[in-house]
Design a protein around this motif. Structure first.
Motif, PDB file in Angstrom:
ATOM      1  N   LYS A 100      17.254 -54.365  29.852  1.00  0.00           N
ATOM      2  CA  LYS A 100      17.487 -55.537  29.499  1.00  0.00           C
ATOM      3  C   LYS A 100      16.485 -55.998  28.176  1.00  0.00           C
ATOM      4  N   LEU A 101      15.233 -55.282  28.246  1.00  0.00           N
ATOM      5  CA  LEU A 101      14.282 -55.858  27.407  1.00  0.00           C
ATOM      6  C   LEU A 101      14.626 -55.024  26.087  1.00  0.00           C
ATOM      7  N   GLU A 102      14.410 -55.759  24.936  1.00  0.00           N
ATOM      8  CA  GLU A 102      14.528 -55.033  23.531  1.00  0.00           C
ATOM      9  C   GLU A 102      13.469 -54.018  23.355  1.00  0.00           C
ATOM     10  N   GLY A 103      13.882 -52.672  23.249  1.00  0.00           N
ATOM     11  CA  GLY A 103      12.793 -51.763  22.868  1.00  0.00           C
ATOM     12  C   GLY A 103      12.196 -51.481  24.326  1.00  0.00           C
ATOM     13  N   PRO A 104      12.095 -49.972  24.541  1.00  0.00           N
ATOM     14  CA  PRO A 104      11.215 -49.742  25.683  1.00  0.00           C
ATOM     15  C   PRO A 104       9.944 -50.182  25.897  1.00  0.00           C
ATOM     16  N   PRO A 105       9.172 -50.940  26.591  1.00  0.00           N
ATOM     17  CA  PRO A 105       7.835 -51.260  26.765  1.00  0.00           C
ATOM     18  C   PRO A 105       7.213 -50.336  27.387  1.00  0.00           C
ATOM     19  N   VAL A 106       5.721 -50.061  27.057  1.00  0.00           N
ATOM     20  CA  VAL A 106       4.624 -49.429  27.761  1.00  0.00           C
ATOM     21  C   VAL A 106       4.554 -50.443  29.101  1.00  0.00           C
ATOM     22  N   VAL A 107       4.493 -49.777  30.091  1.00  0.00           N
ATOM     23  CA  VAL A 107       4.269 -50.253  31.349  1.00  0.00           C
ATOM     24  C   VAL A 107       2.950 -49.834  31.928  1.00  0.00           C
ATOM     25  N   VAL A 140       5.744 -42.126  37.351  1.00  0.00           N
ATOM     26  CA  VAL A 140       5.766 -41.841  36.053  1.00  0.00           C
ATOM     27  C   VAL A 140       6.938 -40.808  35.483  1.00  0.00           C
ATOM     28  N   ASN A 141       7.438 -39.877  36.371  1.00  0.00           N
ATOM     29  CA  ASN A 141       8.489 -39.087  35.963  1.00  0.00           C
ATOM     30  C   ASN A 141       9.928 -40.111  35.911  1.00  0.00           C
ATOM     31  N   PHE A 142       9.830 -40.911  37.135  1.00  0.00           N
ATOM     32  CA  PHE A 142      11.155 -41.778  37.257  1.00  0.00           C
ATOM     33  C   PHE A 142      11.045 -42.823  35.738  1.00  0.00           C
ATOM     34  N   ALA A 143       9.744 -43.112  35.460  1.00  0.00           N
ATOM     35  CA  ALA A 143       9.750 -44.080  34.286  1.00  0.00           C
ATOM     36  C   ALA A 143      10.335 -43.298  32.915  1.00  0.00           C
ATOM     37  N   ARG A 144       9.879 -42.113  33.005  1.00  0.00           N
ATOM     38  CA  ARG A 144      10.220 -41.303  31.592  1.00  0.00           C
ATOM     39  C   ARG A 144      11.394 -41.117  31.579  1.00  0.00           C
ATOM     40  N   SER A 145      12.308 -41.135  32.754  1.00  0.00           N
ATOM     41  CA  SER A 145      13.632 -40.728  32.690  1.00  0.00           C
ATOM     42  C   SER A 145      14.709 -41.664  32.172  1.00  0.00           C
ATOM     43  N   ARG A 146      13.850 -42.968  32.439  1.00  0.00           N
ATOM     44  CA  ARG A 146      14.303 -44.268  31.846  1.00  0.00           C
ATOM     45  C   ARG A 146      13.757 -44.557  30.279  1.00  0.00           C
ATOM     46  N   ASN A 147      13.239 -43.587  29.806  1.00  0.00           N
ATOM     47  CA  ASN A 147      12.660 -43.946  28.201  1.00  0.00           C
ATOM     48  C   ASN A 147      11.560 -44.992  28.302  1.00  0.00           C
ATOM     49  N   ILE A 148      10.748 -44.950  29.330  1.00  0.00           N
ATOM     50  CA  ILE A 148       9.576 -46.025  29.336  1.00  0.00           C
ATOM     51  C   ILE A 148       8.316 -45.304  29.738  1.00  0.00           C
ATOM     52  N   ILE A 149       7.368 -45.409  29.183  1.00  0.00           N
ATOM     53  CA  ILE A 149       5.968 -44.924  29.331  1.00  0.00           C
ATOM     54  C   ILE A 149       5.412 -45.605  30.443  1.00  0.00           C
ATOM     55  N   LEU A 150       4.806 -45.097  31.417  1.00  0.00           N
ATOM     56  CA  LEU A 150       4.294 -45.554  32.578  1.00  0.00           C
ATOM     57  C   LEU A 150       2.955 -45.204  32.756  1.00  0.00           C
ATOM     58  N   ASP A 151       1.933 -45.973  32.686  1.00  0.00           N
ATOM     59  CA  ASP A 151       0.464 -45.422  32.924  1.00  0.00           C
ATOM     60  C   ASP A 151      -0.003 -46.034  34.437  1.00  0.00           C
ATOM     61  N   PHE A 152       0.138 -44.901  35.416  1.00  0.00           N
ATOM     62  CA  PHE A 152      -0.211 -45.299  36.580  1.00  0.00           C
ATOM     63  C   PHE A 152      -1.811 -45.248  36.970  1.00  0.00           C
ATOM     64  N   ASN A 153      -2.466 -46.495  37.665  1.00  0.00           N
ATOM     65  CA  ASN A 153      -3.779 -46.422  37.928  1.00  0.00           C
ATOM     66  C   ASN A 153      -3.908 -46.971  39.547  1.00  0.00           C
ATOM     67  N   VAL A 154      -4.849 -46.088  40.170  1.00  0.00           N
ATOM     68  CA  VAL A 154      -5.167 -46.525  41.417  1.00  0.00           C
ATOM     69  C   VAL A 154      -6.468 -46.961  41.648  1.00  0.00           C
ATOM     70  N   ILE A 155      -6.815 -48.221  42.233  1.00  0.00           N
ATOM     71  CA  ILE A 155      -8.102 -48.707  42.449  1.00  0.00           C
ATOM     72  C   ILE A 155      -8.399 -48.835  43.858  1.00  0.00           C
ATOM     73  N   PRO A 156      -9.086 -47.934  44.473  1.00  0.00           N
ATOM     74  CA  PRO A 156      -9.683 -48.184  45.810  1.00  0.00           C
ATOM     75  C   PRO A 156     -10.008 -49.499  46.154  1.00  0.00           C
ATOM     76  N   SER A 157      -9.434 -50.293  46.957  1.00  0.00           N
ATOM     77  CA  SER A 157      -9.717 -51.646  47.217  1.00  0.00           C
ATOM     78  C   SER A 157      -9.198 -51.984  48.552  1.00  0.00           C
ATOM     79  N   SER A 158     -10.023 -53.028  49.273  1.00  0.00           N
ATOM     80  CA  SER A 158      -9.814 -53.587  50.496  1.00  0.00           C
ATOM     81  C   SER A 158      -9.449 -54.984  50.490  1.00  0.00           C
ATOM     82  N   SER A 159      -8.569 -55.274  51.438  1.00  0.00           N
ATOM     83  CA  SER A 159      -8.003 -56.500  51.745  1.00  0.00           C
ATOM     84  C   SER A 159      -9.238 -57.237  52.367  1.00  0.00           C
TER      85      SER A 159
END
Length: 453
Positions: free
Chosen positions: A191-198, A225-244
């Motif tokens: 739906k979005l114009e041009g594949p965004p960086v996520v 990341v692999n799934f996003a690549r298959s949809r022509n979207i660049i995905l940057d995945f980050n995990v920040i250890p954090s507690s509720s």
């Protein structure tokens, strides 16, 4: 399914009348008694106690007896509950059995009713929750609209909010381990114009809360990341250890630092997606609040501080979806009543789509049992299931400097289409700017969308 704005249905479980006039048992009915270690065997068949109101009253009396250290009365009521609430019975019986187990666990944990605890020491009351593979969890989440409702409404609102941005930063605070993200990526690609960086940032949980994933965050990130690549979207995945437990303070500090470094240099949308996670931030309601006095929103509570920190980031959109119930009272009986009159819903639902004895049904009900035990048997930081109703979250968001943006008719139509894939008991209604999922007319889950004022 209908889209209505009618008054809510009356409670299914009435709590104002005492348990009265137990109906004698049909002489042709086979009554199954289930002797509990340390309990006397019955001399005659019990009457029919199957009414939900009667079961609730017994549970309340049992809770009061345990809290007052009355071992004799506790034993008597638990024996009755044990015989009228088999774990393989109807939905009300299984619900009551879950609370029975939780009260026994509370007696054992708190050290009260020591004679009772010793009598029950040989009983197996441990709840075995399941660790899902990613395929199992995706299938599990799709069984009902419980999570899909929030996913569908949130994703549609996010798509509208990020249109025109070249970079989309999603902070995903979700109970379901990013199960919402593949559908969102799919929608962005189409739906979005041009594949965004996520950019996808998640809080690496330090507590085990069902549903649990049998997969590391690194492995999860690679799959996304692999799934996003298959949809022509660049995905940057980050995990920040954090507690509720501390209001996700490590995650907040990370986001603040990112904001300082990048500022407004890039055309980046910041979306905070909160899916059934914020109620794990500690909060407690004094007993009086639930009866005669209005709720007081203190600025220094962990939830208020968390929302203030989120507001300081000036996000493009905040989406909040959660279960519409109140488990915050510091009074055991208040929590028990509230939980009993909400958690009948998942037990009732499961009868419509999963056969008895199936693995998925066992997993589903184990997760409900875990929630019941946490609400009833635990206190302090160990009691993490602290749901708040929609109206209270709405007031919190407004007090913090957000305004509701509502959901357009296109989003409503999309959500209704999703609900049509499920059982006829599900419904959808609007309350102010928000969408509410219902089961047989009773509120289940709400979804709200917010922007800074």
């Amino acid at each position: 399914m209908q889209f209505t704005e009618t008054l809510p249905a009356p409670p299914l479980h009435l709590t104002t009348k005492p348990c009265q006039n137990f109906t004698p048992m049909n002489p042709n009915q086979i009554h199954r008694t289930r002797p509990w270690p340390g309990f006397p065997a019955p001399n005659k068949a019990l009457g029919t106690f199957g009414d939900a109101n009667c079961m609730e009253q017994l549970l309340v009396r049992c809770a009061n007896a345990i809290e007052s250290n009355d071992a004799t009365l506790s034993q008597q009521i638990l024996w009755v509950l044990n015989n009228i609430a088999p774990s393989d019975g109807d939905s009300n019986q299984r619900l009551t059995c879950g609370f029975l187990r939780a009260l026994i666990a509370r007696a054992a944990k708190t050290g009260t009713c020591k004679m009772l605890t010793a009598a029950l020491s040989n009983s197996n009351i441990t709840i075995q929750t399941h660790k899902f593979s990613i395929i199992e969890l995706a299938s599990f989440v799709d069984l009902t609209p419980w999570h899909r409702f929030g996913f569908t409404a949130a994703n549609a609102a996010i798509l509208e909010a990020v249109e025109g941005y070249s970079t989309v930063h999603i902070v995903d605070l979700s109970l379901t381990h990013c199960m919402q993200i593949p559908t969102l990526i799919d929608a962005m690609a189409g739906k979005l114009e041009g594949p965004p960086v996520v950019k996808l940032t998640i809080a690496g949980a330090t507590e085990d809360v069902p549903p649990m994933l049998d997969l590391s965050y690194d492995e999860l990130g690679i799959k996304l990341v692999n799934f996003a690549r298959s949809r022509n979207i660049i995905l940057d995945f980050n995990v920040i250890p954090s507690s509720s437990s501390d209001g996700f303070s490590s995650l907040i500090e990370h986001l603040k630092l990112q904001n300082l470094v990048h500022g407004n240099e890039t055309n980046e949308a910041l979306v905070i997606n909160c899916h059934m996670m914020l109620h794990y931030i500690p909060e407690e309601t004094p007993t009086a609040t639930t009866s005669t006095t209005p709720f007081s929103f203190e600025d220094a509570t962990p939830r208020a501080l968390f929302l203030k920190q989120i507001r300081s980031l000036n996000p493009t959109l905040v989406v909040l979806a959660d279960e519409d119930a109140d488990f915050t009272s510091n009074n055991l009986v208040c929590r028990l009543r509230s939980a009993f009159n909400y958690l009948w819903i998942p037990y009732d639902i499961v009868d419509t789509f999963l056969p008895k004895g199936s693995k998925q049904r066992q997993w589903y009900e184990a997760d409900i049992g875990w929630k019941i035990e946490n609400v009833i048997a635990h206190e302090g930081l160990h009691r993490v299931e602290r749901l708040e109703p929609r109206a209270r979250w709405v007031q919190r968001m407004r007090n913090t400097g957000f305004r509701g943006v509502g959901f357009g008719e296109d989003i409503v139509t999309e959500v209704k289409g999703m609900l049509d894939e499920h059982a006829a008991g599900w419904g959808l209604k609007k309350e102010e700017d928000d969408l509410v999922l219902t089961w047989k007319g009773h509120n289940v889950v709400f979804t709200t969308a917010w922007v800074p004022t």
